[in-house]
Design an enzyme around this catalytic site. Structure first.
Site, short mmCIF file in Angstrom:
data_model
loop_
_atom_site.label_atom_id
_atom_site.label_comp_id
_atom_site.label_asym_id
_atom_site.label_seq_id
_atom_site.Cartn_x
_atom_site.Cartn_y
_atom_site.Cartn_z
NE ARG A 101 -15.81 -31.36 98.80
CZ ARG A 101 -16.23 -30.14 98.49
NH1 ARG A 101 -17.20 -29.98 97.62
NH2 ARG A 101 -15.66 -29.08 99.03
CG HIS A 128 -15.24 -27.38 104.02
ND1 HIS A 128 -14.11 -27.82 103.35
CD2 HIS A 128 -15.99 -26.70 103.10
CE1 HIS A 128 -14.19 -27.42 102.09
NE2 HIS A 128 -15.30 -26.75 101.91
CD GLN A 131 -14.68 -22.13 102.08
OE1 GLN A 131 -14.80 -22.78 101.06
NE2 GLN A 131 -14.39 -20.82 102.05
CG ASP A 216 -22.65 -23.76 104.51
OD1 ASP A 216 -22.82 -23.56 103.29
OD2 ASP A 216 -22.15 -24.83 104.95
CB CYS A 256 -18.02 -22.02 102.41
SG CYS A 256 -19.55 -22.99 102.48
NE ARG A 284 -11.17 -23.97 99.95
CZ ARG A 284 -12.05 -24.91 99.61
NH1 ARG A 284 -13.31 -24.59 99.42
NH2 ARG A 284 -11.70 -26.19 99.52
N1 NVA Z 1 -22.14 -27.33 104.25
C1 NVA Z 1 -21.96 -27.42 102.82
C2 NVA Z 1 -20.65 -26.84 102.41
C3 NVA Z 1 -20.38 -26.86 100.92
C4 NVA Z 1 -19.04 -26.32 100.55
C5 NVA Z 1 -22.05 -28.90 102.39
O1 NVA Z 1 -21.52 -29.76 103.09
O2 NVA Z 1 -22.66 -29.17 101.37
N1 CP Z 2 -16.78 -24.06 99.29
C1 CP Z 2 -16.50 -25.21 98.64
O1 CP Z 2 -15.91 -26.13 99.19
O2 CP Z 2 -16.90 -25.23 97.35
P1 CP Z 2 -16.96 -26.51 96.38
O3 CP Z 2 -18.05 -27.40 96.90
O4 CP Z 2 -17.29 -25.91 95.03
O5 CP Z 2 -15.63 -27.19 96.40
#
Ligand code: NVA
Ligand code: CP
Length: 299
Positions: A101, A128, A131, A216, A256, A284
């Site tokens: 990540r 992502h 997800q 989101d 998500c 997930r």
């Molecule tokens: N768009 C959000 C998704 C979190 C799972 C982010 O990147 O923070």
């Molecule tokens: N939706 C998602 O990726 O959640 P986290 O940020 O908790 O991993």
């Protein structure tokens, strides 16, 4: 032989994605011990916070008979400037797959270019894909194949939206995107998607007759200082019951998570009967187990 990676939703063929979705549904139903990854190790690098991604990957690996190692730049040499290329070369000689990540999508790409083992994108600034695989599993489970259906994306043209653009092309659904000016997805992605997507500024127009509505947060991780500015820009983009009423009567609502009730979605929608967010979150685990099995036990 070069390993397969899952850096974007486009790294697999449409047939492979459909087969992963069906496998995820099967794994979810199956009981008993199944350990195809006995003694295998997944390295997990997190440059950003996570609840779902970390726990689902770690649990999935344990259930499959293997294990996972959590790594953060704060306590590895990555945070002290060791090149990503070198980290990829070293780690991929020790572990059997790596999930990252990252702040920058380019980091996942560089890692994959120098890794001997499969690399999985657990969220980057651009995509992502784990997800959206879980979201697709959730749709298939509840409504059957998404081919020919319409999905409405309301909100930021962010990493989730951009992965939905890929999913629309791979799985053959129409994606209606409603986002405010200045928050569109990348133009090249829009161009590549062609007639699979329709971009508008009007959330009502986007959700009209849609089979699924998804949104989101307005400010993603790393954009916290833009929160106030974004709250203004997105003020008319909340998914509320009025908006849901314009979608198909059996439309599903997905998010998500984590969510901000009262911002991108009203509490009555996210906690209401059309919302499938808890199954979506659970999936997930199942979708990623299908992915790990596919990438780590090649035929
Ligand atoms: N768009 C959000 C998704 C979190 C799972 C982010 O990147 O923070
Ligand atoms: N939706 C998602 O990726 O959640 P986290 O940020 O908790 O991993």
């Amino acid at each position: 032989m070069n390993p397969r990676h899952y850096v974007t939703f486009m790294d697999l063929s449409s047939a492979e994605i459909r087969s992963l979705i069906h496998r995820a549904i099967e794994l979810k139903r199956s009981k008993g011990i199944y350990e195809p990854l006995k003694n295998k190790v997944l390295g997990m690098i997190f440059e950003k916070s996570s609840t779902r991604t970390r726990v689902s990957f770690e649990t999935g690996m344990i259930q499959f008979g293997g294990g996972a190692i959590f790594l953060s730049p704060r306590d590895t040499q990555l945070g002290r400037g060791e090149p990503v290329e070198d980290s990829a070369r070293v780690l991929s000689r020790m572990v059997d797959a790596i999930m990252l990540r990252t702040i920058s999508h380019r980091t996942v790409e560089i890692f994959a270019e120098h890794s001997r083992v499969p690399v999985i994108n657990g969220l980057s600034d651009r995509f992502h894909p784990c997800q959206v695989l879980a979201d697709m599993q959730t749709y298939f489970e509840k409504r059957g194949d998404i081919l020919g259906k319409t999905v409405a994306w309301v909100g930021d043209g962010n990493n989730m939206c951009q992965t939905y653009i890929h999913a629309a092309q791979q799985l053959g659904f129409t994606l209606n995107i409603a986002c405010p000016a200045g928050y569109d997805p990348e133009p090249e992605l829009i161009e590549q998607a062609g007639s699979c997507i329709r971009l508008s500024r009007d959330p009502m127009e986007a959700v009209e007759g849609a089979n699924m509505v998804v949104t989101d947060v307005w400010a993603s991780m790393g954009q916290e200082e833009e929160q106030a500015l974004r709250a203004k820009a997105f003020a008319n983009y909340q998914v509320d019951s009025k908006l849901m009423a314009a979608a198909a009567p059996d439309a599903l609502f997905m998010h998500c998570l984590p969510a901000h009730r009262g911002e991108e979605v009203s509490a009555d929608v996210i906690d209401g009967p059309q919302s499938v967010i808890w199954d979506e979150a659970e999936n997930r685990l199942h979708a990623q187990k299908a992915l790990l099995e596919f990438l780590m036990t090649p035929a």
